[in-house]
Design an enzyme around this catalytic site. Structure first.
Site, PDB file in Angstrom:
ATOM      1  N   LYS A 281       0.840  -1.205   0.000  1.00  0.00           N
ATOM      2  CA  LYS A 281       0.000   0.000   0.000  1.00  0.00           C
ATOM      3  C   LYS A 281       0.872   1.250   0.000  1.00  0.00           C
ATOM      4  O   LYS A 281       0.529   2.266  -0.625  1.00  0.00           O
ATOM      5  CB  LYS A 281      -0.928   0.003   1.216  1.00  0.00           C
ATOM      6  CG  LYS A 281      -1.831   1.237   1.344  1.00  0.00           C
ATOM      7  CD  LYS A 281      -2.767   1.408   0.152  1.00  0.00           C
ATOM      8  CE  LYS A 281      -3.607   2.679   0.249  1.00  0.00           C
ATOM      9  NZ  LYS A 281      -4.681   2.612   1.253  1.00  0.00           N
TER      10      LYS A 281
ATOM     11  N   LYS B 189      -1.584  11.400   6.084  1.00  0.00           N
ATOM     12  CA  LYS B 189      -1.411  10.321   7.056  1.00  0.00           C
ATOM     13  C   LYS B 189      -0.687   9.149   6.414  1.00  0.00           C
ATOM     14  O   LYS B 189       0.276   8.602   6.961  1.00  0.00           O
ATOM     15  CB  LYS B 189      -2.768   9.888   7.606  1.00  0.00           C
ATOM     16  CG  LYS B 189      -2.696   8.836   8.720  1.00  0.00           C
ATOM     17  CD  LYS B 189      -2.791   7.411   8.231  1.00  0.00           C
ATOM     18  CE  LYS B 189      -4.202   7.064   7.811  1.00  0.00           C
ATOM     19  NZ  LYS B 189      -4.328   5.605   7.473  1.00  0.00           N
TER      20      LYS B 189
END
Length: 287
Positions: free
Chosen positions: A170, A238
């Site tokens: 990811k 984030k």
């Protein structure tokens, strides 16, 4: 069909849990705001519980999609966490975008049950359409057991390696997106400044080597200066902070990613924290 719990009903988790129910599974949900869990249960015909521990009890598969590492530890390892009630042989599947370190930590903590880190890509639209890409880390045999259930909300599910490999994949995904969106933003900005018809430009270059998902799906809204949708800049920052922490740890050099992260910081200062990530163009055109 399986007995399933889903922890975390945000913009991603809410529809993902819905697709598990549509897939024929018995679904119990938990959300920090109980009213949202109650609403989901009313809409989909499932059950809801007041704590992650209660939701996880007796389930074959427990899914989770929360905000960050600390949220994840709270709903798993906390006093009312799901890990306190997982039955032997069950599988905990974490769809949160988190660090590889916390994935490994939870994998170690899973003693009589199994753990998969399984972050997703595709954004809110992918979740709502049941068409997410899922990158999984964990044991192959466990993956094969869980894949038919994960398939309920996915168009692509891949085992990337041992625990933590899903989260690392990811990170690669977010690195690529950051660079692509910045390049597309500069291209559109340059074309407009040069007096070109952007629609005509995209119609041509999208058929060549410059083509990308971002170009196909975002150029029109970017050109129209519309950003009030999609994957928020706050969320991207984030994710990029996780990437940069991991890069510092493993020695990878990601200078463009670090620069784009700063650019997203500029968008936040403009008041665009909830804008779609394509708002990098707005930064270039901000007066």
């Amino acid at each position: 069909m399986a007995n399933v719990a889903f922890l975390g009903l945000g913009v991603m988790g809410y529809p993902m849990a819905g697709y598990l129910k549509k897939g024929g599974h018995e679904v119990t949900v938990y959300n920090r705001t109980t009213a949202k869990a109650e609403k989901w249960a009313s809409e989909h015909g499932g059950a809801f519980k007041a704590t992650p521990k209660e939701a996880a009890e007796g389930q074959d598969f427990v899914f989770c999609c929360v905000g960050n590492d600390n949220d994840l530890r709270e709903v798993t390892l906390g006093a009312d966490g799901a890990f306190q009630a997982m039955k032997p042989g069950a599988v905990f599947i974490d769809n949160t975008t988190a660090s590889a370190a916390v994935a490994r930590e939870l994998g170690e903590a899973a003693k009589d049950f199994d753990f998969l880190d399984a972050p997703v890509s595709g954004g809110q639209a992918g979740a709502e359409n049941g068409a997410l890409t899922v990158m999984v880390g964990g044991d192959e045999a466990v993956f094969e057991r869980a894949k038919p259930v994960i398939d309920c909300y996915a168009k692509m599910v891949g085992l990337m390696g041992p625990t933590g490999a899903g989260q690392l994949t990811k990170m690669v995904n977010q690195i690529c997106i950051a660079g692509l969106v910045q390049g597309l933003s500069e291209g559109i900005h340059f074309g407009k400044t040069a007096g070109l018809d952007i629609e005509k430009v995209i119609a041509v270059i999208s058929k060549g080597a410059a083509q990308s998902w971002q170009m196909e799906n975002r150029w029109m809204t970017m050109n129209a200066d519309k950003y009030d949708f999609g994957f928020a800049v706050d969320w991207m920052r984030k994710d990029l902070s996780i990437v940069l922490d991991e890069a510092r740890s493993n020695g990878a050099r990601v200078p463009v990613t670090a620069l784009v992260d700063q650019f997203y910081g500029d968008v936040q200062k403009m008041g665009g924290g909830r804008y779609d990530t394509s708002a990098l163009l707005a930064r270039l055109e901000w007066k």
